[in-house]
Write a protein that holds these residues in place. Structure first.
Motif, PDB file in Angstrom:
ATOM      1  N   MET A   1       0.840  -1.199   0.000  1.00  0.00           N
ATOM      2  CA  MET A   1       0.000   0.000   0.000  1.00  0.00           C
ATOM      3  C   MET A   1       0.880   1.256   0.000  1.00  0.00           C
ATOM      4  O   MET A   1       1.860   1.327   0.754  1.00  0.00           O
ATOM      5  CB  MET A   1      -0.911   0.012   1.236  1.00  0.00           C
ATOM      6  N   PHE A  76      -4.974   5.367  -0.407  1.00  0.00           N
ATOM      7  CA  PHE A  76      -3.858   4.467  -0.625  1.00  0.00           C
ATOM      8  C   PHE A  76      -4.032   3.753  -1.959  1.00  0.00           C
ATOM      9  O   PHE A  76      -5.158   3.395  -2.342  1.00  0.00           O
ATOM     10  CB  PHE A  76      -3.781   3.421   0.501  1.00  0.00           C
ATOM     11  N   ALA A  78      -3.085   0.334  -3.947  1.00  0.00           N
ATOM     12  CA  ALA A  78      -2.624  -1.031  -3.734  1.00  0.00           C
ATOM     13  C   ALA A  78      -1.713  -1.469  -4.871  1.00  0.00           C
ATOM     14  O   ALA A  78      -1.563  -0.767  -5.883  1.00  0.00           O
ATOM     15  CB  ALA A  78      -3.822  -1.977  -3.600  1.00  0.00           C
ATOM     16  N   TRP A  84      -7.789   2.571  -2.087  1.00  0.00           N
ATOM     17  CA  TRP A  84      -8.461   2.382  -0.795  1.00  0.00           C
ATOM     18  C   TRP A  84      -8.521   3.745  -0.104  1.00  0.00           C
ATOM     19  O   TRP A  84      -7.516   4.434  -0.015  1.00  0.00           O
ATOM     20  CB  TRP A  84      -7.704   1.404   0.093  1.00  0.00           C
ATOM     21  N   HIS A 101     -13.326   1.085  -1.223  1.00  0.00           N
ATOM     22  CA  HIS A 101     -12.412   0.413  -2.153  1.00  0.00           C
ATOM     23  C   HIS A 101     -12.880   0.721  -3.572  1.00  0.00           C
ATOM     24  O   HIS A 101     -13.930   0.244  -4.013  1.00  0.00           O
ATOM     25  CB  HIS A 101     -12.411  -1.096  -1.907  1.00  0.00           C
ATOM     26  N   ILE A 114      -4.959  -2.687   5.098  1.00  0.00           N
ATOM     27  CA  ILE A 114      -4.033  -1.551   5.047  1.00  0.00           C
ATOM     28  C   ILE A 114      -3.085  -1.572   6.243  1.00  0.00           C
ATOM     29  O   ILE A 114      -1.862  -1.476   6.078  1.00  0.00           O
ATOM     30  CB  ILE A 114      -4.815  -0.227   5.001  1.00  0.00           C
ATOM     31  N   LEU A 751       3.144   0.302   5.407  1.00  0.00           N
ATOM     32  CA  LEU A 751       2.673   1.646   5.720  1.00  0.00           C
ATOM     33  C   LEU A 751       3.838   2.613   5.557  1.00  0.00           C
ATOM     34  O   LEU A 751       5.009   2.221   5.672  1.00  0.00           O
ATOM     35  CB  LEU A 751       2.137   1.702   7.156  1.00  0.00           C
TER      36      LEU A 751
END
Length: 812
Positions: A1, A76, A78, A84, A101, A114, A751
């Motif tokens: 992510m 975010f 993916a 996301w 999503h 996440i 992250l």
């Protein structure tokens, strides 16, 4: 992510602001109070929840002062390029969260896609670097520094290591090898002193020792006898148990297991024969329906009467409710008449002077009776005044005497005239209307009651006339019902409706009976044939089963089944007896008769009694010996020492248990963490070595982990322990290990790494090395670095300057 966008609705100084994070590493530059730390806290708050309003945490909420909105969203990307979006706004607890999503709302539980299983503390301990956490390394002593470095590589291991140290410290507070004040050390010394003191006391008296030896010998004898007594008691209990079960054992001996000679009747065959025989008996007992009986003469006469007078009888059946209404009205009038009679009786009861003959007076008659001359007292007053003046005025005395006489005569004349008018005999209408015995006042006062009585009489007469009219109609109905034979002449009651119902109910039965009598007799014959065929089939079924079991008739079959049930009962009883006796069956079989068992039980009881008496005797002897020991010398001191010794022994055991549990727990935690770090460290150490070499310009080329120890090797092949390094180098080692750990677990959770001016105290060379490391790490992990010092040699598209113009430009 990868974090690509941040949309702030309201958080601290940021209101309605957007940030793009398309680069793998993003340097955010701004002076103090520009909102750098606020932006990083916004990212953490959206991921893991807003800070609570309790204690000092309320200052970490960053609620905006100039906006009603609080919160925002993070976007975010993916690995599959899907987006996301985490949206968190003000709400209960840590805020209301919504997860999308690709613009489609999804359940909150998918947030683990996440953040994985990380908590906010886990994220801060691994992915967040700030000057506070870095500078805190400087304040640690050697042991704490080593613990801090060793805690990297296992989330939560730092707390476990601290716990292990606390447990080890607590254990040393209880016992230390060369200690003097620890509880276990003190108690061990006290125990040795008390043992010596006790030995001195016991050696003082030889007599005491001899008595003690005899007491010990008696105690041994008592214990042996006690064991034997226990064994004999168990034997007695076993024999008593066998004695209780002897009756069932005899029953088992008498019941012999039946031999399975006969053919066993199956449940299906038994049910089949039983049902067939029951049905056969029922069919035999139930005769073939006979022809429906004909009508008798009375029924024929009723049916013929109906056919001759059908129109009139049908009319009566349809109009019976009219008769019912007449009866209802008559009964209602009788009820009202009874009520009026009751009211009249009550009227006479309340007014005894009332008479049935009294009639109401007319208004003229009442006026005649009420009109009378009012009594005039003026002549009498004038007479009195004249008499007084006659006495007072002599010259006019005779004149006043004449006036007094005249006034008196006038008053007498008026009184005579009034008496004539008050004589009721002069009013003839009073006698005609029944008032001869009453006074004028009573006559006038009773007029309301007389009027009410007259109204009641009129109501009574009206109701009586109505009842008579209904009775006439009822008699007409009676004559018609008698004429049509619905009612007999001897019937005296007037409940005609009930008789009509009975008549037509019987008539309907007669008509139905006549209709049944006229039905075709074919059905009756058909039923008889079916019954005969069924009887034949049932007999065949029963015969087949009887032949199967080689019996002649049902009686033999029933006896055979009865024997089978009895045999089954006997088999079940034998099994129950064996289950009840259990393992005792083999013991009972050892006895040829109950008398043998009873004799052995009696012997056991006698032996137990003898042993119990011996035990009592030995117990008394021990009591006597103990008394002798006390008499030899005053053993108060001895007892005190013994008591203290027992207490110290208990304290030593408690201290030892506590010391051992804490020591073992501390060692266990360390061994478990050693095992965990051995499994995780190889790959992490390889990356950490690479990062550490980069940060130190190649001065250190190897990081080695050996059980509990972590060491580094310089380019000159010199081995250094962690606490031998300088503080700055230790921080570089700490950063290398932490960053290596983050990149190592990037396959589980990816992250962004957040760095908040963590290297403010680094010199230019170390700072440049840090940025080189950031660029290297950003190939696998996104890095967001905020600083108040604008970096050099960083591409412009990787730098975001926090200022009004730059922000506006970035957002647009």
């Amino acid at each position: 992510m990868k974090l690509v966008k941040a949309n702030i609705y309201g958080f601290g100084k940021w209101v309605d602001q957007k940030f793009n994070f398309e680069q793998d590493y993003q340097v955010i530059f701004g002076f103090n109070e520009a909102g750098k730390t606020t932006l990083l806290n916004f990212i953490q708050s959206i991921l893991f929840g807003f800070a609570s309003a309790r204690g000092d945490n309320k200052y970490l909420q960053y609620k905006p002062k100039n906006s009603g909105s609080y919160g925002g969203e993070l976007v975010f990307k993916a690995d599959d390029s899907s987006l996301w979006t985490i949206r968190r706004i003000e709400g209960k607890g840590d805020g209301d969260v919504t997860l999308f999503h690709d613009d489609q709302q999804v359940p909150i539980k998918l947030l683990s896609e996440i953040i994985g299983n990380f908590s906010k503390d886990d994220f801060e301990n691994t992915h967040v670097f700030d000057d506070k956490s870095i500078l805190s390394i400087y304040s640690l002593d050697e042991n704490k520094l080593e613990t801090e470095v060793m805690s990297i590589g296992a989330v939560g291991s730092k707390e476990w290591l601290e716990t292990a140290e606390h447990l080890n410290h607590d254990a040393e507070d209880i016992y230390k090898q060369r200690g003097q004040k620890q509880p276990l050390v003190v108690n061990l010394k006290k125990y040795d002193d008390l043992v010596d003191e006790k030995s001195e006391i016991e050696n003082q008296e030889l007599a005491y020792q001899r008595v003690k030896e005899e007491l010990d010998q008696t105690q041994v004898e008592f214990d042996d006898n006690e064991k034997y007594l226990k064994k004999v008691s168990e034997t007695e209990n076993n024999l008593r148990n066998l004695d209780k079960k002897w009756s069932r054992y005899e029953q088992l001996q008498q019941n012999k297991n039946p031999n399975g000679v006969e053919n066993r009747i199956s449940d299906d065959d038994w049910e089949k024969v039983l049902k067939a025989n029951q049905e056969l008996s029922t069919l035999k007992e139930t005769s073939t329906p006979n022809k429906i009986a004909d009508l008798d003469n009375v029924e024929k006469n009723i049916l013929n009467n109906y056919r001759q007078n059908q129109t009139r009888l049908d009319y009566i059946r349809n109009q019976k409710f009219e008769l019912q209404n007449l009866q209802f009205h008559r009964d209602d009038m009788n009820s009202k008449l009874l009520k009026v009679d009751t009211q009249v009786d009550q009227l006479f009861k309340n007014h005894p002077e009332l008479s049935e003959k009294m009639l109401p007076l007319t208004s003229d008659e009442i006026d005649q009776l009420a009109s009378q001359q009012s009594k005039n007292n003026i002549p009498l007053i004038i007479c009195g005044i004249a008499v007084v003046l006659a006495f007072l005025l002599n010259p006019l005395r005779w004149l006043f005497v004449i006036v007094a006489v005249a006034s008196g005569g006038w008053y007498w004349y008026q009184e005579r005239l009034n008496r004539t008018k008050n004589d009721l005999s002069n009013y003839l209408f009073l006698q005609e209307k029944g008032y001869s015995s009453l006074s004028k006042e009573a006559i006038l006062g009773i007029q309301g009651t007389v009027i009410a009585l007259d109204n009641f009489h009129q109501t009574q007469n009206s109701l009586i006339d109505g009842i008579k009219s209904i009775e006439v109609d009822m008699n007409k109905w009676r004559n018609i019902l008698i004429e049509l034979n619905v009612l007999e002449e001897s019937y005296k009651d007037d409940n005609y409706n009930e008789q009509i119902e009975k008549y037509f109910a019987r008539l309907d039965q007669i008509k139905a009976k006549a209709d049944l009598a006229e039905q075709n007799q074919v059905e009756t014959q058909k039923l008889a044939d079916e019954r005969s065929q069924r009887l034949q089939r049932l007999n065949q079924e029963i015969f087949a089963v009887l032949q199967k079991y080689q019996v002649v008739n049902m009686d033999d079959f029933m006896r055979m089944h009865t024997r089978q049930i009895e045999n089954q009962r006997l088999t079940t009883q034998i099994e129950q007896d064996k289950d009840f006796l259990g393992t005792d069956l083999s013991e009972l079989q050892k006895y040829s008769s109950h008398e043998k068992l009873a004799e052995e039980l009696t012997d056991a009881i006698n032996k137990k009694t003898s042993l119990a008496e011996k035990n009592n005797e030995l117990s008394r002897k021990m009591g006597s010996l103990k008394e002798q020991m006390q008499q030899i010398f005053d053993n108060t001191h001895y007892q005190r020492v013994t008591t203290e010794l027992a207490q110290v022994q208990s304290d030593i055991i408690d201290n030892y248990d506590e010391w051992l549990s804490k020591k073992l727990a501390s060692n266990w935690i360390k061994e478990m963490l050693n095992t965990a770090t051995e499994n995780r460290y190889p790959k992490m150490l390889e990356k950490a070595t690479q990062y550490f070499s980069l940060l130190t310009n190649g001065h250190y080329i190897q990081i080695t982990f050996n059980k509990r120890d972590l060491s580094v090797t310089s380019s000159s092949k010199v081995l250094f322990d962690v606490h031998e390094l300088s503080k700055a180098t230790t921080i570089q080692l700490y950063l290398s290990l932490r960053l290596a750990f983050v990149t190592e677990i990037s396959d589980l959770i990816k992250l962004p790494i957040l760095i908040d001016d963590a290297f403010v105290d680094f010199d230019i060379s170390r700072t440049e090395n840090v940025f080189k490391l950031i660029q290297e790490i950003s190939k696998t992990n996104q890095v967001i670095y905020v600083t108040a010092n604008k970096p050099q040699n960083i591409p412009a598209d990787h730098i975001l300057e926090l200022g009004e113009k730059e922000i506006a430009k970035t957002y647009n």
